[in-house]
Write an enzyme that holds these catalytic residues in place. Structure first.
Site, PDB file in Angstrom:
ATOM      1  N   ARG B 267       0.703  -1.115  -0.609  1.00 21.27           N
ATOM      2  CA  ARG B 267      -0.448  -0.383   0.160  1.00 21.27           C
ATOM      3  C   ARG B 267       1.107   1.514   0.195  1.00 21.27           C
ATOM      4  O   ARG B 267       1.572   1.369   1.153  1.00 21.27           O
ATOM      5  CB  ARG B 267      -0.791   0.070   0.880  1.00 21.27           C
ATOM      6  CG  ARG B 267      -1.913  -1.109   1.476  1.00 21.27           C
ATOM      7  CD  ARG B 267      -3.421  -1.294   0.965  1.00 21.27           C
ATOM      8  NE  ARG B 267      -3.574  -2.136   0.769  1.00 21.27           N
ATOM      9  CZ  ARG B 267      -4.529  -2.788   1.538  1.00 21.27           C
ATOM     10  NH1 ARG B 267      -5.170  -1.968   2.208  1.00 21.27           N
ATOM     11  NH2 ARG B 267      -5.059  -4.080   1.208  1.00 21.27           N
ATOM     12  N   GLU B 269       0.430   4.145   0.860  1.00 25.89           N
ATOM     13  CA  GLU B 269       0.074   5.115   1.786  1.00 25.89           C
ATOM     14  C   GLU B 269       1.234   5.623   2.083  1.00 25.89           C
ATOM     15  O   GLU B 269       2.036   5.225   3.233  1.00 25.89           O
ATOM     16  CB  GLU B 269      -0.889   4.164   2.825  1.00 25.89           C
ATOM     17  CG  GLU B 269      -2.265   4.383   1.591  1.00 25.89           C
ATOM     18  CD  GLU B 269      -3.312   4.080   2.692  1.00 25.89           C
ATOM     19  OE1 GLU B 269      -3.765   5.044   3.701  1.00 25.89           O
ATOM     20  OE2 GLU B 269      -3.531   2.964   2.833  1.00 25.89           O
ATOM     21  N   ARG B 275      -0.521   2.403  13.253  1.00 23.83           N
ATOM     22  CA  ARG B 275      -1.216   0.576  12.562  1.00 23.83           C
ATOM     23  C   ARG B 275      -1.046   0.514  10.952  1.00 23.83           C
ATOM     24  O   ARG B 275      -1.341  -0.495  10.846  1.00 23.83           O
ATOM     25  CB  ARG B 275      -2.831   0.965  13.223  1.00 23.83           C
ATOM     26  CG  ARG B 275      -3.840   1.694  12.468  1.00 23.83           C
ATOM     27  CD  ARG B 275      -4.534   1.773  13.417  1.00 23.83           C
ATOM     28  NE  ARG B 275      -5.812   2.228  12.732  1.00 23.83           N
ATOM     29  CZ  ARG B 275      -6.381   0.341  12.238  1.00 23.83           C
ATOM     30  NH1 ARG B 275      -6.458   0.003  13.002  1.00 23.83           N
ATOM     31  NH2 ARG B 275      -7.284   0.992  10.960  1.00 23.83           N
ATOM     32  N   GLU B 408      -9.866  -2.234  14.237  1.00 25.71           N
ATOM     33  CA  GLU B 408     -10.293  -3.159  12.798  1.00 25.71           C
ATOM     34  C   GLU B 408      -9.007  -3.967  12.558  1.00 25.71           C
ATOM     35  O   GLU B 408      -8.076  -3.356  12.007  1.00 25.71           O
ATOM     36  CB  GLU B 408     -10.289  -2.508  11.508  1.00 25.71           C
ATOM     37  CG  GLU B 408     -11.091  -2.408  10.614  1.00 25.71           C
ATOM     38  CD  GLU B 408      -9.936  -2.815   9.268  1.00 25.71           C
ATOM     39  OE1 GLU B 408      -8.922  -1.410   9.452  1.00 25.71           O
ATOM     40  OE2 GLU B 408      -9.946  -3.528   8.787  1.00 25.71           O
ATOM     41  N   SER B 411     -11.594  -6.311   6.676  1.00 28.11           N
ATOM     42  CA  SER B 411     -12.019  -6.199   6.291  1.00 28.11           C
ATOM     43  C   SER B 411     -12.944  -6.887   5.221  1.00 28.11           C
ATOM     44  O   SER B 411     -12.525  -7.397   3.945  1.00 28.11           O
ATOM     45  CB  SER B 411     -12.294  -4.946   6.000  1.00 28.11           C
ATOM     46  OG  SER B 411     -12.351  -3.960   5.234  1.00 28.11           O
ATOM     47  N   ARG B 459      -1.515  -6.636  12.268  1.00 28.55           N
ATOM     48  CA  ARG B 459      -2.793  -5.895  13.379  1.00 28.55           C
ATOM     49  C   ARG B 459      -2.773  -7.094  14.449  1.00 28.55           C
ATOM     50  O   ARG B 459      -3.110  -6.933  15.456  1.00 28.55           O
ATOM     51  CB  ARG B 459      -3.844  -5.211  12.647  1.00 28.55           C
ATOM     52  CG  ARG B 459      -2.990  -3.797  12.090  1.00 28.55           C
ATOM     53  CD  ARG B 459      -4.091  -3.878  11.341  1.00 28.55           C
ATOM     54  NE  ARG B 459      -3.827  -2.422  10.537  1.00 28.55           N
ATOM     55  CZ  ARG B 459      -5.025  -1.619  10.101  1.00 28.55           C
ATOM     56  NH1 ARG B 459      -5.834  -2.364   9.725  1.00 28.55           N
ATOM     57  NH2 ARG B 459      -4.448  -0.246   9.092  1.00 28.55           N
TER      58      ARG B 459
END
Lengths: 485, 485
Positions: B267, B269, B275, B408, B411, B459
């Site tokens: 990712r 990002e 996290r 979370e 998903s 996680r």
């Protein structure tokens, strides 16, 4: 606190959720029958002991043939199939027979049917002793009328499927879907591949190995910089790991003792052969040893033997499915595994008339010995800089390759665990020391003698099954010319 | 055909191989004792029943303290350690005591020693009832005299190790080695992580799932193109997969029925939080279901519960090792797992004073319910385009998140399995249809209703152990600012 929903209550409204996408009104009607309470039978369980029972089944329409007032479907689940028919009469209207006849091949249907024993075996189906007399049919997912590839072509040894499989699944995902569907070898190959991974891990965990996760995006090309893919990484650039080498060795330095990992490995090699991929799955092992690097060879060969035994004992259906289309001699192996020194191998090949130098790389030779063997003590010159030299003959090294049906599947060695010797060897290979500083520094704070190796999953599956192209054992192969699907 | 070498024969010459890199002459001498016949004892097996036995041991020098004519070493193997001493007298010379005192900390040694019961427990060692009286010591691998990080600092809750661990291992591999060594929580965390992977796979294989391998280099960014890393691929460019989404769905279309995969996910990002990682390990599930997508939720929650039980029952040592340094409440879970609808969750949060809109994304909220629960039926607007809408209320969707300690970890959703509806939803999200053509086409030839989800391994480990930074559970974390080691 009790949950606020009824598990499996399946009201009509809830059930309708999955039907949302279906345009068939019959499917919407199906939702009203509260199917959450319905038991779906497996095709492979349709045997004469179910005779005269009314059952529900979800399957694909494999073939469809209308014949006067009757319609015959063959319904398929993976490699199993059964004949089903509907005929105009007491329990079915003319409209229903017409509806059945118009369902496109490869569509997924729910049928309610009575199981009937047949007098004469139905040779074309896996379930030969029964057929289904359908009373209701609902289309769950309608396939388009024109398929990109006919399943019959996919399974024909010389058909289009053959070409598609050999070359890695054609260009489109739906072709790939079709050829891995049903009774083609695709399902069998990849179920066996799943087995190889599980056997590999189970064997090693039993031996006390720990699974590790190593990064694929790395800042420096640890093996010198050739054949590496570059990634744009925010405002800088990075590389894709060519192997987990550095990371598994760091875990040994951190006293994990024995580690393994399973993950993608990337090679930017412009090799367009039957055995090269630019991305493949590496099964990697690294372990500390006590007194001799042959302890490592013994651990790896025993792991391979456990895999071969597990496949032989638990995957006969898959092996036979593949063999039906691609005949090959069953994979044979010895216990303990045959281990020859490289020089012995060269001598044997020369005796057989092959010309080669003392330090040539001996790989991919025809199969003079066995389906699985080890060649030990390769010339130092043909191995990576971090390979431990043979202390008795500096022209050779404590390194080995493993072969299946005469092709290399693993390359491994005792690694140099001393920073000073590692520096000398890197210099000898003219590697920029600055680029591998982090790697060399890993060994400055006490490192146990250790060794390991890396196995290519696709090659192991290809050679175990006696196939001839690594693209047949990669679900989504990547090579210099192929990036899709 | 009998192999041409003697298994475990261990001639002096062979044995010397692993010593090649050692500059210590003592190590070279060690080779002459044919150590291949030598049995090495584990530190954890040094108990009073071995009293007065002469044993061999390989371990690291954890601490070293010379005191007059004696030298005390603490010898360590992973989290186990034992006191060892050598004193000038009948069996040891002054030179030998001096040699022992000069061995650098973290060096790896072989010692021959007599096990002796002690009167008073040695509180500082894991083996409290015995000590070793050394007769011979050989240095197998000498550490450099100055370590980049002292182990004592690494284990101190407020020490440098803490900072290093929280921030992902500092910049150098040897610091990382040291902090994952010995009695620090590092070993424990990553042994538990290995357990999570094995429990995940074993549970799913028992449920009939097949493991698949999906490509990481892809030609098009299937989820629309944001946050994706670009790779130079020969004369063109490619992307790193943000998830195995397309590929696991293709396997469902190819009738694999239930599949899982474990592998890296990328990712791009620019998120610098506790996290987020740019590369993490995804545990992915996809399965066809019969009548309701809650069948998928039930499969996933049961898998998670099997993981939690397996960790609780088989990894207590690891959990307690971590808890000693990072105290946290033991992880608690219900059976069956608590499942709430999103709107119920919002109502409960509003009652607790949190302000939020009806369609806001509800994630990372404090923990009002349990250590593990599911929130079901998210607003359609906050989910990817391929999420199945709720047929009863088009503002919502058949999608869910799973939470551990209020954060979370998964998903997932029922996926749209109809090409026409998928096209409409992609258009609604203003996604370029040309770029996702292959994906949409996958559903044109009959696709069963299906759903799944993706779990982040790091996680899960972080939250199970009650840790506070995902870098603590990633051996080699990658974030926008970290690409090494």
């Amino acid at each position: 606190q009790s949950p606020p929903w009824g598990r499996g209550a399946g009201t009509a409204a809830e059930v309708e959720a999955f039907m949302w996408a279906d345009t068939q009104s019959s499917a919407k009607r199906a939702a009203l029958f509260s199917p959450a309470d319905r038991v779906l039978v497996k095709v492979q369980d349709l045997t004469p002991d179910k005779a005269d029972q009314l059952i529900w089944l979800r399957a694909r329409v494999h073939t469809s043939r209308a014949k006067g007032k009757q319609c015959f479907l063959v319904l398929r689940q993976q490699q199993f199939n059964v004949q089903a028919l509907v005929a105009v009469g007491d329990r079915a209207s003319k409209q229903m027979v017409k509806f059945a006849a118009n369902i496109n091949k490869e569509s997924i249907v729910d049928v309610e049917a009575v199981v009937r024993k047949v007098e004469q075996k139905i040779e074309s189906c896996s379930q030969q002793d029964v057929e289904l007399h359908m009373e209701r049919i609902f289309v769950i997912s309608q396939a388009e009328p024109r398929l990109p590839l006919q399943l019959e072509d996919a399974v024909r040894p010389d058909g289009e499927g053959e070409e598609v499989r050999r070359n890695g699944g054609g260009g489109t995902p739906h072709r790939k879907c079709i050829i891995t569907t049903g009774d083609t070898p695709g399902q069998a190959v990849f179920r066996l591949q799943s087995g190889v991974c599980q056997l590999f891990r189970d064997t090693l965990i039993n031996k006390g190995f720990v699974e590790i996760q190593t990064p694929k995006i790395i800042s420096a090309a640890s093996e010198g910089g050739a054949n590496v893919f570059t990634v744009s990484y925010f405002k800088t650039s990075a590389y894709l790991a060519q192997s987990p080498q550095l990371y598994k060795q760091m875990c040994i330095c951190a006293d994990f003792d024995k580690v393994f990992c399973v993950g993608p490995v990337f090679r930017a090699e412009d090799s367009n052969t039957h055995r090269h991929l630019t991305e493949f799955v590496g099964l990697d092992i690294e372990m500390a040893f006590n007194y001799h690097y042959h302890e490592v060879i013994d651990s790896i060969t025993d792991t391979m033997v456990q895999i071969f035994k597990g496949l032989r004992d638990n995957f006969q259906t898959e092996i036979q499915t593949v063999n039906k289309q691609y005949p090959s001699e069953p994979f044979k192996f010895l216990e303990p595994t045959l281990r020859l020194e490289y020089t012995e191998g060269v001598a044997m090949l020369r005796e057989a008339g092959v010309e080669m130098g003392d330090e040539d790389d001996l790989r991919s030779e025809p199969e003079p010995w066995d389906h699985f063997y080890v060649l030990d003590k390769y010339p130092l010159a043909v191995r990576p800089f971090y390979t431990m030299p043979d202390p008795n003959n500096p022209k050779y090294s404590n390194s080995y390759d493993m072969f299946m049906r005469g092709e290399e599947i693993l390359s491994g060695a005792q690694r140099i665990h001393d920073a000073q010797l590692l520096t000398e060897r890197a210099q000898h290979h003219q590697i920029d020391l600055e680029k591998i500083k982090a790697y060399i520094d890993s060994f400055r704070y006490g490192a146990p003698p250790h060794g390991g190796g890396g196995i290519g999953l696709e090659r192991v599956c290809m050679l175990y099954l006696g196939l001839h192209n690594v693209r047949q054992t990669s679900m989504f192969p990547r090579d210099p010319k192929r990036l899709t699907p």
